[in-house]
Write a protein that holds these residues in place. Structure first.
Motif, PDB file in Angstrom:
ATOM      1  N   THR A  73       0.823  -1.207   0.000  1.00  0.00           N
ATOM      2  CA  THR A  73       0.000   0.000   0.000  1.00  0.00           C
ATOM      3  C   THR A  73       0.857   1.257   0.000  1.00  0.00           C
ATOM      4  N   SER A 105      -5.370   0.535  -0.334  1.00  0.00           N
ATOM      5  CA  SER A 105      -5.735   1.939  -0.536  1.00  0.00           C
ATOM      6  C   SER A 105      -7.175   2.096  -1.006  1.00  0.00           C
ATOM      7  N   TYR A 106      -7.716   1.055  -1.651  1.00  0.00           N
ATOM      8  CA  TYR A 106      -9.098   1.138  -2.134  1.00  0.00           C
ATOM      9  C   TYR A 106     -10.081   1.271  -0.972  1.00  0.00           C
ATOM     10  N   THR A 107      -9.690   0.817   0.237  1.00  0.00           N
ATOM     11  CA  THR A 107     -10.595   0.902   1.384  1.00  0.00           C
ATOM     12  C   THR A 107     -10.682   2.316   1.939  1.00  0.00           C
ATOM     13  N   ASP A 144     -11.293   5.158   0.445  1.00  0.00           N
ATOM     14  CA  ASP A 144     -12.398   5.941  -0.121  1.00  0.00           C
ATOM     15  C   ASP A 144     -13.702   5.165  -0.223  1.00  0.00           C
ATOM     16  N   ALA A 170     -16.371  -1.437   0.025  1.00  0.00           N
ATOM     17  CA  ALA A 170     -15.897  -2.140  -1.177  1.00  0.00           C
ATOM     18  C   ALA A 170     -15.585  -3.597  -0.866  1.00  0.00           C
ATOM     19  N   GLN A 216     -10.433  -7.068  -2.004  1.00  0.00           N
ATOM     20  CA  GLN A 216      -9.709  -7.362  -3.241  1.00  0.00           C
ATOM     21  C   GLN A 216      -8.677  -8.473  -3.080  1.00  0.00           C
TER      22      GLN A 216
END
Length: 521
Positions: free
Chosen positions: A192, A219-221, A223, A227, A230
């Motif tokens: 990350t 990093s997708y978590t 924003d 979600a 992954q």
């Protein structure tokens, strides 16, 4: 605040976890781990004094740590850096049950293969947590500390691997205090950070091919709180315990071994010994079973077989094989060392070493020869020391006299002292230790070649003096080896040269070294 005991504390913790949203509302609190006594079954002394006191000391240290982290955050805020600083704060493993059923006032005692009774620890109650102790709480508090999970540190059930993680980056993460439920592993953090900083790792360094970076960026978590995860799957292996997580399912097995028996927290609890192909695998659907409360291995054998096949595939890919449960023997295998043990060491001035790089004189004949200059008015202080409050030795000058003190586990101090003070000027002082039986011997003091004191050292620590405090020349920092002076008792004269020599091979106790490795890793 812990007088109500670990059973009630576990229930109260569980209720708070649900209220905060840390644990799902449908989470089931598993039954008590094997070997953990009900709080109500303890004696009055155990309940009122020792066990509750232990947990309070641990809580106090966490509070102290929190304060120091707060100082760092205050500095970042004061300098305008906090908003754009990415912080990761996490626990390294589950709560430790290695204090056993009764806990320890000193882990050094355990490292040296000795036990402590409740009466022994009651005598130290008021000192609990100060520098005279090196405590470890009882396994019952680890049981409470791992709420709502099963088992502890050093296992791959959730009690050993599910840890709190706090991520702070105000400029990027908009919902401070929000909760994320995606699965992630510690290997994902580096991935990350590199991604967010735009760093591409090289394929090789100095001509050496690099292993590919393992991990999935989280990093997708930042924003997207809801979600989907992954990460596809993650294997675990520790002391031959094995597990694998994939798509919300987890297969796990606890491998019977001497090391596993010690880590359960009850050294008297029988443990089935067996081969790897006899290990009993459990299956949990963590998506619907946060605490591993319901084993589905019998009802979903196909899913279990699928996950087991994944584990072997990852074990081959990530160099886990061959499986090896020889915990004690493996601790003795050759490994890189900062220094190699030898027969003679010479120091030409003050120095301070940690235990792992200090010369070992445990259970060996050895000699210390020091050339010193007391100056025109005399001097005082430590010439050589090794260890601390829980054991070790010191060669020093006190009130003008040459003194050697041997410390056995903080329980017994044997002191030799020259009858006459040293005259001013340069001298060669020495201590010779001759082993007379295991962990005991005869010590002799010399000044300029003349014997000035001699006596029996009836007991010495057999395995370790201290976890971190090692050999020092010119001081005894940390905790004092001998209560006859106050640390650091620095030498006020001049140390010209100190030579320490040992005779015979270093004797190693593999089981004791394993105890130390488990605690200090």
């Amino acid at each position: 605040m812990f007088d109500d005991g670990w059973d009630l504390i576990r229930e109260q913790t569980f209720a708070r976890q649900k209220a905060l949203g840390v644990a799902p509302q449908d989470t089931i609190l598993p039954s008590r781990n094997p070997g953990i006594r009900a709080w109500d079954s303890l004696t009055d002394d155990e309940r009122r004094c020792i066990r509750a006191r232990w947990r309070c000391v641990c809580r106090a240290f966490v509070e102290h740590t929190d304060t120091q982290i707060g100082r760092l955050l205050d500095h970042l805020r004061a300098t305008g850096q906090f908003e754009n600083t990415m912080i990761y704060l996490m626990s390294d493993n589950g709560a430790s049950a290695e204090g056993g059923m009764h806990g320890l006032s000193s882990e050094i005692t355990y490292f040296n293969g000795l036990s402590e009774s409740i009466d022994d620890m009651m005598d130290k109650l008021e000192a609990w947590g100060d520098p005279s102790t090196y405590p470890h709480y009882a396994a019952g508090w680890a049981y409470a500390g791992s709420t709502p999970q099963r088992w502890y540190k050093a296992f791959v059930h959730e009690g050993g691997t599910r840890d709190p993680l706090i991520v702070s980056w105000p400029r990027r993460i908009g919902d401070g205090g929000g909760i994320r439920d995606q699965f992630l592993h510690v290997v994902d953090i580096a991935t990350t950070v590199y991604e967010l900083l735009g760093i591409t790792l090289p394929d090789e360094v100095d001509g050496v091919p690099q292993r590919p970076l393992e991990g999935t960026s989280i990093s997708y978590t930042f924003d997207a709180p809801d979600a989907p995860t992954q990460k596809q799957r993650q294997y675990f292996e520790l002391y031959a315990h094995r597990a694998i997580w994939a798509d919300g399912w987890k297969a796990v097995t606890m491998h019977p071994s001497r090391g596993a028996k010690a880590r359960i927290g009850d050294p008297d609890m029988p443990v089935r010994m067996g081969r790897f192909d006899e290990d009993i695998w459990e299956l949990y659907h963590l998506t619907n079973d946060f605490s591993e409360s319901t084993d589905l291995a019998a009802t979903h054998p196909d899913k279990l077989a699928e996950l087991q096949a994944m584990w072997w595939e990852d074990a081959r890919r990530y160099n886990v094989l061959p499986l090896d449960d020889r915990v004690i023997e493996r601790s003795q295998e050759p490994r890189p060392r900062l220094v190699r043990q030898r027969d003679s060491y010479t120091f030409t001035g003050p120095i301070r070493l940690v235990r792992s790089v200090s010369p070992s004189v445990l259970n060996r004949d050895h000699n210390i020869v020091a050339r010193i200059d007391t100056g025109s008015r005399g001097c005082e202080g430590v010439i050589v020391s090794n260890g601390g409050l829980q054991g070790g030795y010191t060669l020093c000058i006190q009130d003008g006299h040459l003194v050697y003190a041997s410390n056995y586990l903080g329980r017994r101090h044997t002191v030799l002292r020259s009858e006459q003070p040293l005259p001013a000027g340069e001298h060669t002082v020495a201590m010779s230790f001759t082993r007379t039986e295991p962990y005991a011997g005869q010590a002799t003091l010399y000044v300029d070649g003349l014997r000035v004191a001699q006596g029996a050292i009836e007991k010495t620590n057999p395995v370790i003096y201290a976890v971190a405090e090692g050999l020092e020349v010119g001081s005894d920092t940390g905790t004092a080896v001998w209560p006859g002076y106050s640390a650091p008792f620095r030498f006020t004269g001049r140390i010209i040269e100190v030579t320490l020599t040992t005779v015979g091979a270093l004797k190693v106790d593999p089981e004791a070294e394993d105890r130390i490795a488990r605690y200090t890793q």
